[in-house]
Design a protein around this motif. Structure first.
Motif, PDB file in Angstrom:
ATOM      1  N   PHE A  32       1.112  -0.942  -0.261  1.00 53.18           N
ATOM      2  CA  PHE A  32       0.423   0.319  -0.571  1.00 53.18           C
ATOM      3  C   PHE A  32       0.752   0.976  -0.399  1.00 53.18           C
ATOM      4  O   PHE A  32       0.643   2.429  -0.827  1.00 53.18           O
ATOM      5  CB  PHE A  32      -0.580  -0.005   0.900  1.00 53.18           C
ATOM      6  CG  PHE A  32      -1.962   1.077   1.208  1.00 53.18           C
ATOM      7  CD1 PHE A  32      -3.226   0.778   0.634  1.00 53.18           C
ATOM      8  CD2 PHE A  32      -1.873   2.186   2.196  1.00 53.18           C
ATOM      9  CE1 PHE A  32      -4.104   2.442   0.476  1.00 53.18           C
ATOM     10  CE2 PHE A  32      -2.918   3.265   1.574  1.00 53.18           C
ATOM     11  CZ  PHE A  32      -3.490   3.308   1.216  1.00 53.18           C
ATOM     12  N   ILE A  38      -4.452  -2.058  -2.713  1.00 58.72           N
ATOM     13  CA  ILE A  38      -5.212  -3.088  -0.727  1.00 58.72           C
ATOM     14  C   ILE A  38      -4.551  -4.087  -1.837  1.00 58.72           C
ATOM     15  O   ILE A  38      -6.037  -4.376  -2.732  1.00 58.72           O
ATOM     16  CB  ILE A  38      -6.078  -2.377  -0.551  1.00 58.72           C
ATOM     17  CG1 ILE A  38      -5.439  -0.946   1.096  1.00 58.72           C
ATOM     18  CG2 ILE A  38      -6.819  -3.231   0.677  1.00 58.72           C
ATOM     19  CD1 ILE A  38      -4.625  -1.843   1.618  1.00 58.72           C
ATOM     20  N   MET A  40      -7.033  -7.168  -2.200  1.00 60.30           N
ATOM     21  CA  MET A  40      -8.448  -7.429  -1.344  1.00 60.30           C
ATOM     22  C   MET A  40      -7.707  -9.512  -0.760  1.00 60.30           C
ATOM     23  O   MET A  40      -8.680  -9.889   0.252  1.00 60.30           O
ATOM     24  CB  MET A  40      -9.388  -8.086  -1.729  1.00 60.30           C
ATOM     25  CG  MET A  40      -9.724  -6.082  -1.299  1.00 60.30           C
ATOM     26  SD  MET A  40      -9.905  -5.864  -0.249  1.00 60.30           S
ATOM     27  CE  MET A  40     -12.081  -5.945   0.320  1.00 60.30           C
ATOM     28  N   LEU A 100      -9.098  -2.927  -5.829  1.00 62.09           N
ATOM     29  CA  LEU A 100      -9.311  -3.033  -4.763  1.00 62.09           C
ATOM     30  C   LEU A 100     -10.634  -4.455  -5.375  1.00 62.09           C
ATOM     31  O   LEU A 100     -10.386  -6.137  -4.595  1.00 62.09           O
ATOM     32  CB  LEU A 100      -9.906  -2.340  -4.201  1.00 62.09           C
ATOM     33  CG  LEU A 100     -10.036  -2.392  -2.369  1.00 62.09           C
ATOM     34  CD1 LEU A 100      -9.880  -1.548  -1.750  1.00 62.09           C
ATOM     35  CD2 LEU A 100     -11.740  -2.451  -2.312  1.00 62.09           C
TER      36      LEU A 100
END
Lengths: 297, 355, 254
Positions: A32, A38, A40, A100
């Motif tokens: 990040f 990010i 997931m 994401l």
């Protein structure tokens, strides 16, 4: 009317929960900070680590199996992470929210894959005898699995710290972190740095999976139960800082363990979330703030 | 941006078919359609918050659940004989009705709760987040944690929420017996009417200065701030509207499905709601409605034929749509229409945009 | 307003501003005044602190000491939007247009006087504001592009649009940060004319280091170097100044 031993025991538990949070969140925080994305599917890297530990135990049983399982899980998760980075994340590099969502798709597929291969019910990993003990100090029982987990977290943190501070890769990571454009302009292969860091991060998640397998059965959704607290740790830590992540993990670990003296697990989850929201009211930039001069950030 | 396509008036036809649907399809399919239209109401809200304002929220299930549980609590209480408790409470040994159930003895208060509870909750939450400029990935992750926490809470407080099984076994709503063909048709038309109202309202909202400001904030929030705007309330209002739409959808869905449970409010259902809109097109109201219908019909067909396969398909849809079709089916249709309208436009030429 | 100063009624007074970035003094005890309706050009080599000065005036960066006075009111370290509402508007280095809005909507957002959210639930701008938008479209030469999405504009057009947006706010003071970055000679001279047409009604502070553009603009020039005030005067005076030459030549030699 707090019992001192109970309190001490919960503080120890808090640190042990914090070490799980750190192991689960470090990889997320690293990538990040570097790529602003990010992943997931990071929770499924934990799951993969757990299943690899289970497989290693089948092939090389014995007291030292866990020490074999750790490098296996690290490499396995790092490899899967590398594939994920090249096939999905790289394509979406400028769109953090879409990354994401796409990686959530990957997460679903990996979970369902595990369900198809290993079945929906968890597989058990029995901890070796040398981890099945513990000792009592001043009325508080310290199980050795928990101490082992703490030790793994500390070792990983120290190793990662040295890697970032002392090695050439670390230097490149710091350069790209500071200014991606300048780093690229001065001849650093930014994408390769991204890939290396991403693999490193998912590898750590693999390690975390091995550690988790000592605490309970490995199920297809084992990653899910740890990943959301890990996300909160990253949000609270502040832009991928290692120190921030560690501090945030300790705070949330303690909040979780200490609140369980008074309330049940689900209420302690509520309190943890409230703690994060409240914290962000005072420090929206996270534990460790970075100054940015960009117009949009 | 222009809508001068040959399908300009197609919506009239769609609306006529939708109104006549109870005469056209089986009662099983009508029930499905009713559920999916309820979901489409929620999807319209996602267009406002995600498409227009650019704020990804992974917690819409919470608001869907607030609406669903509000109506379900009323349905549970309204048919109880005076002085007795809902069945699951008696089984768990609860002696008195918990305080948060009290307002739902009244149908009117339950209907108000469907709108006010999510609005207040969303307003406070969004204000706390946006005023500290928490946005993007951070905001998405926190909303996801809210969804997880809410679902866990519902599941764990078995004795007062019905726990994992949720609330079910409704027999009548506002004096109308449920489950009859007549009731299904009425419910369907109510759902359609709410969807049309929400759709038209959103269409209007997007044309107002508020809509322009919301898009402006999505494009460059700092730029808008430096033009002297306080962007926080604009975003908070969008989040509140999305929450209220989700709650309306949840309440109607619960009436159609006859059940509400934590399975509809948690992390996975909340992200699935984003899939509907991603597939249909996050910047298009039409797309979102179509996406909600298409994805849910596909889910119904695939998961009854090959239960194992649905999650693979869902995961794959996510990856492919997000990577290759960021504006969803609506974006694809728009591109195709644009191409067919001026086939000979040379590459790179300056073309005056729509007349 | 009680102070009797030589420049009777300055619109902006920067007094002894110092900005400290973790020990590095980006601006070091810098002062300047700007008169109502006048043009000022701020030049200096890269890293001289010009953009940081803009950031400080507009409240984006907080100063450690010193004060900024605007229209007789102390606005030092006030929140950004309050400063903007008092009548200072800034154009950023990279074009800050709103890409998915049309050119006209970009200007309409900027021109809107009533920025309270609860009054925004109406379709269309107020008549006076709509007229103003058309006037500005004319002024920046984008009337024919009014319905184009800002994303589809050429680079120079984006710069003009952003100048137009800044003008549309009817701010008394416009801060233009490198308004000609990435422009060709033709576009540059068009920009200079555009800026001249704004004077009188607005005071304009231009930051640039393209000397041809600065000469074309004319007006008073302030030179900054390493966060400090270096010189002030006409373009010719500044050009002839040995200290200024040393600063620029010194950079050129590196």
């Amino acid at each position: 009317m707090l019992d001192g031993a109970l309190l001490a025991g919960q503080v120890f538990n808090g640190f042990s929960v914090a070490s799980l949070f750190v192991l689960a969140a470090l990889g997320l925080a690293l990538s990040f900070g570097l790529m602003r994305v990010i992943n997931m599917a990071h929770g499924e890297m934990l799951m993969l680590g757990g299943y690899l530990a289970y497989l290693t135990y089948l092939i090389v049983p014995g007291p030292l199996a866990i020490l074999v399982a750790m490098p296996v899980a690290f490499l396995g998760a790092a490899l899967l992470g590398g594939i994920l980075e090249i096939t999905v994340i790289r394509k979406l590099s400028a769109r953090p929210l879409d990354t994401l969502l796409a990686t959530w798709g990957v997460s679903l597929i990996l979970q369902q894959g595990a369900r198809s291969i290993f079945g929906p019910i968890g597989v058990g990993v029995t901890a070796p005898d040398w981890l099945n003990t513990g000792f009592t100090l001043a009325g508080v029982y310290f199980p050795s699995t928990r101490i082992f987990i703490l030790a793994v977290a500390v070792i990983v943190l120290v190793a990662l710290g040295l890697l970032i501070a002392r090695t050439r890769l670390g230097l490149l990571v710091r350069a790209v972190n500071q200014d991606r454009m300048m780093a690229a302009a001065s001849g650093i292969n930014v994408r390769r740095v991204d890939l290396a860091v991403f693999c490193l991060g998912t590898g750590i998640a693999g390690l975390a999976g091995v550690v988790l397998s000592l605490l309970g059965p490995v199920t297809p959704s084992v990653g899910q139960s740890y990943i959301i607290p890990a996300f909160l740790v990253v949000v609270m830590g502040g832009l991928g800082s290692m120190v921030g992540t560690t501090i945030a993990a300790i705070i949330l670990g303690l909040v979780s363990a200490l609140s369980q003296i008074f309330v049940d697990v689900s209420m302690s989850q509520v309190l943890m979330l409230l703690a994060v929201i409240l914290f962000l009211q005072f420090r929206p930039q996270g534990v460790i703030a970075t100054r940015s001069r960009a117009l949009e950030d | 941006m222009t809508k001068s396509s040959p399908f300009r008036h197609a919506w009239i036809l769609v609306l006529i078919v939708a109104v006549l649907a109870p005469m056209l399809v089986s009662s099983y399919n009508l029930n499905l359609l009713g559920r999916f239209l309820s979901m489409a109401i929620l999807a319209v809200g996602i267009v406002l918050i995600w498409g227009e304002a650019g704020i990804l929220t992974l917690g819409q299930g919470v608001f869907f659940g607030l609406g669903g549980y509000s109506i379900a609590m009323y349905l549970k209480l309204s048919t109880l004989p005076e002085g007795s408790l809902p069945d699951f409470m008696e089984w768990s040994g609860v002696m008195a009705l918990p305080w948060f159930w009290w307002p739902f003895k009244s149908g009117l208060l339950a209907l108000l709760a469907i709108i006010l509870v999510p609005a207040v909750f969303a307003g406070i939450f969004a204000w706390a987040m946006f005023r500290r400029r928490i946005a993007g990935v951070y905001f998405a992750l926190i909303t996801q944690a809210v969804a997880l926490t809410f679902a866990t809470l519902l599941t764990s407080q078995q004795s007062t929420t019905g726990g994992y099984n949720g609330l079910t076994g409704f027999t009548e709503a506002f004096g109308m017996p449920l489950g009859t063909d007549q009731a299904n048709r009425t419910l369907y038309w109510i759902t359609l009417a709410v969807l049309v109202a929400v759709f038209a309202g959103s269409k209007w909202l997007m044309a107002t200065r508020y809509g322009t400001l919301l898009r402006a904030t999505r494009d460059g929030e700092n730029r808008v701030r430096f033009l002297g705007y306080n962007t926080t309330p604009y975003k908070v209002v969008a989040f509140m509207l999305a929450a209220v739409f989700a709650s309306l959808g949840g309440a109607l869905f619960t009436l159609h499905a006859g059940v509400v449970s934590p399975a509809f409010v948690g992390v996975v259902p909340s992200i699935e709601m984003i899939v509907w809109v991603a597939v249909g097109g996050r910047k298009s109201l039409w797309g979102a409605v179509a996406g909600a219908l298409i994805v849910n019909f596909a889910k119904d067909i695939i998961s009854s034929a090959l239960p194992e396969a649905w999650l693979y398909v869902l995961g794959l849809i996510f990856i492919l749509v997000v990577t290759y079709l960021p504006n969803g089916l609506a974006g694809l249709v728009e591109d195709l229409l644009a191409k067919s309208r001026r086939p000979a436009a040379p590459e790179g030429a300056l073309v005056e945009e729509g007349k | 307003m009680t102070m009797a100063t030589a420049t009777a009624d300055p619109i902006l007074k920067v007094d002894g501003i110092t900005v400290d970035f973790d020990g590095f003094k980006a601006i070091d005890n810098f002062s300047m005044t700007l008169e109502r309706g006048q043009l000022r050009v701020l030049i200096g080599p890269n890293g001289a602190g010009k953009s940081t000065l803009c950031d400080t005036i507009i409240g984006r960066v907080h100063s450690a000491s010193g004060s900024v006075t605007f229209n007789g009111e102390n606005i030092t370290n006030k929140p950004e939007f309050e400063i903007v509402r008092r009548g200072i508007c800034r154009k950023f280095q990279t074009p800050g247009v709103l890409p998915s809005l049309t050119v006209r909507d970009n200007l309409a957002v900027a021109a809107q006087r009533d920025r309270r959210w609860w009054t925004a639930f109406q379709i269309g701008a107020k008549a006076a504001e709509a007229r103003k938008v058309e006037d500005i479209l004319e002024q920046i030469g984008l009337t024919e592009r009014a319905d184009t999405l800002a994303a589809d504009l050429a680079h120079g057009e984006k710069q003009w649009l952003e100048i137009g947006m800044v003008v549309a706010t009817e701010a008394d003071l416009l801060l233009l940060d490198e308004p000609t970055a990435g422009m060709g000679p033709n576009e540059t001279s068009k920009t200079a004319k555009l800026i001249h047409s704004l004077l009188g009604k607005h005071a304009v502070l231009v930051i640039d280091h393209d000397m041809t553009f600065v000469e074309e603009l004319g007006g008073k020039v302030t030179v900054m170097h390493q966060g400090k005030f270096l010189k002030q005067g006409s373009v010719a005076e500044v050009r002839a100044d040995p200290e200024v030459a040393a600063v620029y030549l010194g950079r050129a030699k590196e």
